[in-house]
Scaffold this motif. Structure first.
Motif, short mmCIF file in Angstrom:
data_model
loop_
_atom_site.label_atom_id
_atom_site.label_comp_id
_atom_site.label_asym_id
_atom_site.label_seq_id
_atom_site.Cartn_x
_atom_site.Cartn_y
_atom_site.Cartn_z
N GLU A 1 -3.11 1.67 -5.28
CA GLU A 1 -3.24 0.37 -5.94
C GLU A 1 -1.95 -0.43 -5.76
O GLU A 1 -1.98 -1.62 -5.48
CB GLU A 1 -3.56 0.55 -7.43
N ASN A 2 -0.80 0.24 -5.91
CA ASN A 2 0.50 -0.42 -5.74
C ASN A 2 0.65 -0.98 -4.34
O ASN A 2 1.16 -2.09 -4.15
CB ASN A 2 1.65 0.55 -6.05
N GLN A 3 0.22 -0.21 -3.34
CA GLN A 3 0.29 -0.67 -1.94
C GLN A 3 -0.56 -1.92 -1.73
O GLN A 3 -0.14 -2.88 -1.09
CB GLN A 3 -0.15 0.44 -1.00
N ARG A 4 -1.79 -1.90 -2.30
CA ARG A 4 -2.68 -3.06 -2.16
C ARG A 4 -2.08 -4.29 -2.85
O ARG A 4 -2.10 -5.38 -2.30
CB ARG A 4 -4.05 -2.76 -2.78
N LEU A 5 -1.54 -4.08 -4.06
CA LEU A 5 -0.99 -5.20 -4.81
C LEU A 5 0.29 -5.74 -4.16
O LEU A 5 0.55 -6.94 -4.21
CB LEU A 5 -0.72 -4.80 -6.27
N ARG A 6 1.08 -4.85 -3.54
CA ARG A 6 2.28 -5.28 -2.82
C ARG A 6 1.90 -6.19 -1.65
O ARG A 6 2.51 -7.23 -1.43
CB ARG A 6 3.07 -4.08 -2.31
N ILE B 1 -2.74 5.41 -8.20
CA ILE B 1 -1.75 4.41 -8.60
C ILE B 1 -0.96 3.93 -7.39
O ILE B 1 -0.72 2.74 -7.21
CB ILE B 1 -0.80 4.97 -9.69
N GLU B 2 -0.57 4.88 -6.53
CA GLU B 2 0.19 4.54 -5.32
C GLU B 2 -0.64 3.65 -4.39
O GLU B 2 -0.15 2.66 -3.84
CB GLU B 2 0.62 5.82 -4.59
#
Length: 201
Positions: free
Chosen positions: A26-31, A23-24
């Motif tokens: 994925e969050n970094q990529r989406l950010r 999740i972390e």
């Protein structure tokens, strides 16, 4: 507690930690994608890659959104790392994208430092060739290649790659320039589709 219960609890805990790490990541990529979105004025849509075609003659990816979401043939596909490619065909639910690595891909490009112009074409599953660069043009290993915006498909000054080899022949009017794409296709999971179709389609 019984040993088996402890083992099971430990397994569940490890599974939870792994899920949180995913999740972390994925969050970094989406950010990163979100920050990049603000640089592009055109309307865009985020999509996920659901399949990759690894055959040598056709280098493409499949997205989890299609014409129902407003995606059309000829639309540019990008990420914060640079240009991914363009939409080749769509169904209601998915879109196939021809990547910059495919030899059918041709993008009007410039060398950022010297402003030399050429057309970036796919060559192998890890490299592109910048063609039609004049032999007298100033191009060096390490130069950054960006989109010119002149083909009407890709916005101006998006990253395409870095020059890894310059082959100046003793004859002819052009030189051949090898380029490593800025996008790491092996790690690509999410992309942005620019909802402005290619005017030439």
């Amino acid at each position: 507690k019984e040993y088996s219960t402890v083992i099971e609890e430990n397994r569940n805990l490890m599974s939870s930690i792994h899920a949180l790490k995913e999740i972390e990541a994925e969050n970094q990529r989406l950010r990163a994608l979100l920050q990049f979105q603000t640089k592009i004025n055109e309307q865009k849509l985020t999509a996920q890659i659901i399949a990759k075609d690894v055959t040598t003659e056709f280098r493409s990816i499949r997205l989890n959104k299609g014409s129902q979401s407003g995606i059309q043939r000829g639309m540019a596909v990008v990420t914060h790392e640079g240009i991914v490619g363009k939409v080749l065909r769509t169904t209601a639910d998915y879109a196939d994208v021809i990547t910059v690595l495919d030899n059918l891909s041709a993008i009007d490009a410039i060398v950022q430092r010297s402003r030399a112009r050429g057309v970036l074409e796919g060559a192998t599953d890890w490299m592109c060739i910048l063609k039609y660069v004049l032999r007298t043009d100033d191009v060096d290993v390490g130069d950054t290649i960006v989109s010119s915006g002149l083909d009407g498909i890709y916005p101006k000054v998006l990253l395409l790659g870095t020059v890894i080899k310059v082959n100046k022949k003793n004859y002819g009017i052009t030189q051949e320039v090898e380029v490593k794409p800025s996008v790491d296709f092996s790690k690509l999971e999410e992309v942005l589709v620019i909802l402005k179709p290619d005017p030439h389609v």
